[in-house]
Enzyme design. Structure first.
Site, mmCIF file in Angstrom:
data_model
loop_
_atom_site.group_PDB
_atom_site.id
_atom_site.type_symbol
_atom_site.label_atom_id
_atom_site.label_comp_id
_atom_site.label_asym_id
_atom_site.label_seq_id
_atom_site.Cartn_x
_atom_site.Cartn_y
_atom_site.Cartn_z
ATOM 1 N N SER A 164 -0.167 4.381 0.481
ATOM 2 C CA SER A 164 0.650 5.586 0.666
ATOM 3 C C SER A 164 2.104 5.222 0.384
ATOM 4 C CB SER A 164 0.473 6.144 2.088
ATOM 5 O OG SER A 164 1.144 7.368 2.242
ATOM 6 N N THR A 165 3.006 5.407 1.354
ATOM 7 C CA THR A 165 4.429 5.175 1.120
ATOM 8 C C THR A 165 4.687 3.746 0.622
ATOM 9 O OG1 THR A 165 4.841 6.643 2.990
ATOM 10 C CG2 THR A 165 6.712 5.398 2.142
ATOM 11 N N HIS A 190 -1.611 8.325 -1.812
ATOM 12 C CA HIS A 190 -1.116 9.634 -1.391
ATOM 13 C C HIS A 190 0.033 10.049 -2.306
ATOM 14 C CE1 HIS A 190 -2.557 8.485 2.937
ATOM 15 N NE2 HIS A 190 -3.545 8.867 2.165
ATOM 16 N N MET A 282 2.232 4.806 5.322
ATOM 17 C CA MET A 282 2.458 5.351 6.652
ATOM 18 C C MET A 282 1.156 5.924 7.205
ATOM 19 S SD MET A 282 5.147 8.403 7.537
ATOM 20 C CE MET A 282 4.372 9.490 6.338
ATOM 21 N N ASP A 285 -4.699 6.441 7.674
ATOM 22 C CA ASP A 285 -5.769 6.937 6.810
ATOM 23 C C ASP A 285 -6.570 5.782 6.214
ATOM 24 O OD1 ASP A 285 -7.296 8.776 5.308
ATOM 25 O OD2 ASP A 285 -5.961 8.537 3.580
#
Length: 342
Positions: A164-165, A190, A282, A285
């Site tokens: 993600s991030t 993401h 972050m 998930d």
């Protein structure tokens, strides 16, 4: 208190961003600038913790300013980007240069649309304030050397990555080192739809392996990488023709679509033939599905804290007992390939 400097050539956008952020607990807007030159002086005088940065600006565009900033005075930056096919390559480049994250700038009904993003913007600012930011350095020739050129792999092996991030740059570093005969790779990052297309295209131009945005029915072949579209879940199914990509348009899982949880869950039946890695991001998930993957016999790894931009998803997987070991980003490719070589 998180000190934020807003850089945007639009007075309307500057005013809206300031209004949104000034209402958030623990955030203080210490200045606004209409171009990078004004921003440079305000950075010196206000020492912000986070910068919001527009891409298209007069005098100097945001990409060139970011490049200089990350080389000379690295700091967390959230790009304010136009969510269009034309604007997405520049946003992907900004993430590669070291921007922590981005948020889309509406192209119509700006005031109402941007205000509806207020919770997301505040969340991204807070995450950025705690992110690990490093000075930008162009990839060295040594870091781009392929790993495992002499390895052999089983036809049934699958590599899987969740992120993600901070993930686009981490994924780039992993993929750059894959040899052309590497096992097929499936990735859930993401990222919004238009940006996932640009990201896949950029990786395809950069890497020795072939990279594409996954389509339903794509057959997983060695030397090929499949990135989940930004608005669909990516799954892997075992069919008579081999492993294939399946796209799922159901509801978000863990508030994400695509979701790492969905991808990893689909790989559980392949068990010991899977090697999965959780990279920077972050939230949590994918952590529960990774635990189930590990129980099914898969090799599982997570990026270590020091090399993560945000140690959220890897930490969640680690604390759940879902990973065999924590690995620095520079060693992720080698670790995954070594785990599945014959």
């Amino acid at each position: 208190m998180i000190k934020v400097l807003i850089v945007d050539d639009s007075p309307l956008i500057r005013g809206l961003l300031k209004e949104i952020l000034s209402q958030a607990d623990g955030i203080k807007v210490v200045g606004t600038a209409e171009d990078p030159y004004e921003a440079r002086e305000l950075i010196k005088s206000t020492s912000p913790d986070v910068l919001t940065l527009d891409i298209e600006m007069p005098k100097m565009n945001g990409i060139n300013f970011l490049k200089n900033l990350m080389r000379l005075r690295p700091m967390p930056v959230v790009m304010i980007s136009t969510l269009t096919q034309e604007g997405s390559p520049a946003t992907i480049e900004a993430l590669e240069l070291g921007a922590v994250d981005f948020i889309s700038k509406p192209t119509s009904n700006v005031a109402n649309t941007l205000m509806s993003y207020s919770d997301l913007l505040i969340k991204k600012i807070r995450v950025a304030a705690g992110a690990r930011v490093r000075a930008f350095k162009a990839p060295s020739q040594e870091s781009e050397l392929e790993i495992g050129r002499n390895y052999t792999f089983s036809r049934n092996t699958i590599l899987a990555i969740g992120a993600s991030t901070g993930g686009t740059e981490a994924i780039r570093e992993v993929l750059m080192r894959l040899p052309t005969h590497a096992p097929p790779v499936v990735i859930t990052q993401h990222i919004p739809p238009v940006f996932s297309t640009s990201f896949a295209q950029r990786m395809d131009r950069t890497c020795a392996v072939s990279v594409k945005e996954a389509e339903d029915g794509d057959i997983l072949l060695p030397g090929h990488v499949f990135i989940a579209p930004g608005d669909k879940h990516l799954k892997v199914a075992h069919t008579t023709t081999g492993y294939v990509c399946r796209l799922d348009d159901t509801e978000p899982v863990n508030r994400h679509k695509p979701s790492v949880e969905v991808l990893f869950n689909s790989l559980i039946p392949m068990g010991k033939h899977v090697c999965a890695a959780m990279l920077t991001g972050m939230g949590s998930d994918g952590a529960k599905a990774m635990l189930a993957l590990k129980a099914a016999g898969a090799n599982t790894f997570a990026q270590d804290e020091l090399s993560c931009v945000v140690w959220g998803m890897p930490r969640a997987a680690y604390e759940l007992g879902a990973v065999q070991s924590l690995v620095p980003l520079s060693k992720v490719t080698e670790t995954m390939l070594s785990a599945v070589k014959k």
